[in-house]
Design a protein around this motif. Structure first.
Motif, short mmCIF file in Angstrom:
data_model
loop_
_atom_site.label_atom_id
_atom_site.label_comp_id
_atom_site.label_asym_id
_atom_site.label_seq_id
_atom_site.Cartn_x
_atom_site.Cartn_y
_atom_site.Cartn_z
N VAL A 1 24.99 -3.85 29.68
CA VAL A 1 24.37 -2.36 29.19
C VAL A 1 24.18 -1.64 30.43
O VAL A 1 23.82 -2.21 31.48
CB VAL A 1 23.29 -2.59 28.32
CG1 VAL A 1 22.47 -1.37 27.95
CG2 VAL A 1 23.55 -3.47 27.21
N PRO A 2 24.46 -0.54 30.50
CA PRO A 2 24.33 0.46 31.67
C PRO A 2 22.92 0.33 32.35
O PRO A 2 21.89 0.05 31.36
CB PRO A 2 24.76 1.98 31.28
CG PRO A 2 25.56 1.51 30.01
CD PRO A 2 25.19 0.14 29.44
N ILE A 3 22.58 0.26 33.37
CA ILE A 3 21.37 0.34 34.07
C ILE A 3 20.40 1.33 33.32
O ILE A 3 19.18 1.24 33.36
CB ILE A 3 21.26 0.37 35.60
CG1 ILE A 3 19.91 -0.09 36.38
CG2 ILE A 3 21.87 1.57 36.14
CD1 ILE A 3 19.44 -1.34 35.79
N ARG B 1 19.04 0.00 30.46
CA ARG B 1 18.42 -1.28 30.69
C ARG B 1 17.17 -0.71 31.23
O ARG B 1 15.88 -1.49 31.03
CB ARG B 1 18.83 -2.26 31.46
CG ARG B 1 19.56 -3.00 30.65
CD ARG B 1 20.52 -4.04 31.64
NE ARG B 1 21.58 -3.47 32.49
CZ ARG B 1 21.81 -3.92 33.93
NH1 ARG B 1 21.19 -4.58 34.51
NH2 ARG B 1 22.61 -2.88 34.49
N LEU B 2 16.82 0.31 31.98
CA LEU B 2 15.61 0.64 32.80
C LEU B 2 14.35 1.29 31.60
O LEU B 2 13.46 1.01 31.99
CB LEU B 2 15.91 1.75 33.78
CG LEU B 2 16.49 1.28 34.98
CD1 LEU B 2 16.73 2.57 35.91
CD2 LEU B 2 15.36 0.44 35.82
N GLU C 1 18.92 -8.35 33.03
CA GLU C 1 17.33 -7.83 32.73
C GLU C 1 16.53 -8.18 33.88
O GLU C 1 15.74 -7.33 34.15
CB GLU C 1 16.75 -8.65 31.48
CG GLU C 1 17.52 -8.62 30.18
CD GLU C 1 18.67 -9.38 30.13
OE1 GLU C 1 19.07 -10.45 30.88
OE2 GLU C 1 19.65 -8.99 29.43
N ASP C 2 16.80 -9.21 34.75
CA ASP C 2 16.03 -9.41 35.93
C ASP C 2 16.37 -8.14 37.02
O ASP C 2 15.25 -7.70 37.74
CB ASP C 2 16.47 -10.71 36.66
CG ASP C 2 15.79 -11.86 35.80
OD1 ASP C 2 14.87 -11.64 35.07
OD2 ASP C 2 16.14 -12.90 36.20
N ARG C 3 17.62 -7.79 37.10
CA ARG C 3 17.88 -6.82 37.96
C ARG C 3 17.20 -5.52 37.56
O ARG C 3 16.41 -4.63 38.42
CB ARG C 3 19.30 -6.54 38.02
CG ARG C 3 20.31 -7.79 38.58
CD ARG C 3 21.48 -7.34 39.08
NE ARG C 3 22.20 -6.93 38.01
CZ ARG C 3 23.31 -7.46 37.10
NH1 ARG C 3 22.99 -8.70 37.08
NH2 ARG C 3 23.71 -6.97 36.20
N ASP D 1 14.35 -5.20 35.62
CA ASP D 1 13.04 -5.43 36.12
C ASP D 1 12.58 -4.99 37.67
O ASP D 1 11.80 -4.46 37.80
CB ASP D 1 12.50 -6.73 35.51
CG ASP D 1 12.51 -6.66 34.04
OD1 ASP D 1 12.57 -5.76 33.39
OD2 ASP D 1 12.50 -7.87 33.53
N LEU D 2 13.42 -5.78 38.45
CA LEU D 2 13.33 -5.44 39.79
C LEU D 2 13.43 -4.09 40.14
O LEU D 2 12.83 -3.56 40.98
CB LEU D 2 14.17 -6.45 40.62
CG LEU D 2 14.02 -6.44 42.10
CD1 LEU D 2 12.76 -6.60 42.57
CD2 LEU D 2 15.01 -7.38 42.77
N ILE D 3 14.28 -3.42 39.68
CA ILE D 3 14.69 -2.03 40.02
C ILE D 3 13.48 -1.26 39.56
O ILE D 3 13.02 -0.23 40.22
CB ILE D 3 16.08 -1.67 39.53
CG1 ILE D 3 17.00 -2.14 40.35
CG2 ILE D 3 16.08 -0.03 39.56
CD1 ILE D 3 18.49 -1.79 39.75
N ALA D 4 12.84 -1.46 38.34
CA ALA D 4 11.61 -0.80 37.99
C ALA D 4 10.56 -0.87 38.61
O ALA D 4 9.71 0.12 39.14
CB ALA D 4 11.40 -1.20 36.39
#
Length: 183
Positions: A62-64, A67-68, A161-163, A165-168
């Motif tokens: 799914v595009p970021i 996901r964000l 999902e981890d990526r 969460d980290l970007i958030a």
């Protein structure tokens, strides 16, 4: 040596030969060898049309931007612990093995003051005016594949999902967080 001793030795040799031959014949009767019609192993390669292939398709990520929406900065703080050995997330924090990551979202790649970036990261920064959410997502997935020649030794985060969460979490580490993507 008399003839009786010679006869015993010849008889022993003859008996061993007869027993060996007998064991070979009996083992052929008990164990039936299967001789293949065609020697070797056939390697079957599945064609693209073959629906019986066991190899599944790579799942669509799914595009970021989507996901964000569901990402959690609190979970991202937990993921960021993997990065804390090399990076500092505090405002005005010192550079470690890697540059400080305060206000990294929207910052020009390879531009954190006082850090010696690799030539690959510097070249990437000359081509890209800022770290976008999508670029950060791809970089965090596999740094060495996204920017060939980077000196970042981290293998990457495989779970989308981890990526996210980290970007958030990285987004919140700024005086004024960058707006979320709308695409």
């Amino acid at each position: 040596m008399d003839s009786f001793t010679l006869n015993k030795a010849a008889g022993a040799v003859l008996m061993v030969l007869i027993l060996t031959m007998g064991v070979g014949i009996v083992s052929d009767i008990i164990f039936h060898p299967t001789i293949p019609g065609k020697p070797g192993y056939e390697i079957v390669v599945a064609s693209a049309e073959d629906s019986t292939s066991e190899v599944g398709a790579v799942p669509e990520v799914v595009p970021i931007s989507e996901r964000l929406v569901e990402a959690s900065a609190e979970d991202g703080a937990k993921v960021a612990k993997k990065c804390a050995a090399c990076h500092d997330f505090t405002q005005g924090g010192a550079n470690k093995v890697g540059p400080g990551l305060w206000d990294v979202v929207g910052r020009k790649p390879g531009s954190h003051e006082g850090f010696g970036y690799s030539s690959a990261m510097t070249a990437f920064g000359e081509e890209n005016p800022e770290w976008t959410y999508e670029e950060l997502d791809h970089f965090l997935e596999s740094p060495k594949n996204f920017i060939s020649g980077t000196t970042m030794g981290f293998a990457g985060l495989r779970k989308p999902e981890d990526r996210a969460d980290l970007i958030a979490y990285l987004r919140e580490q700024a005086d004024s967080p960058a707006p979320l993507p709308t695409e």
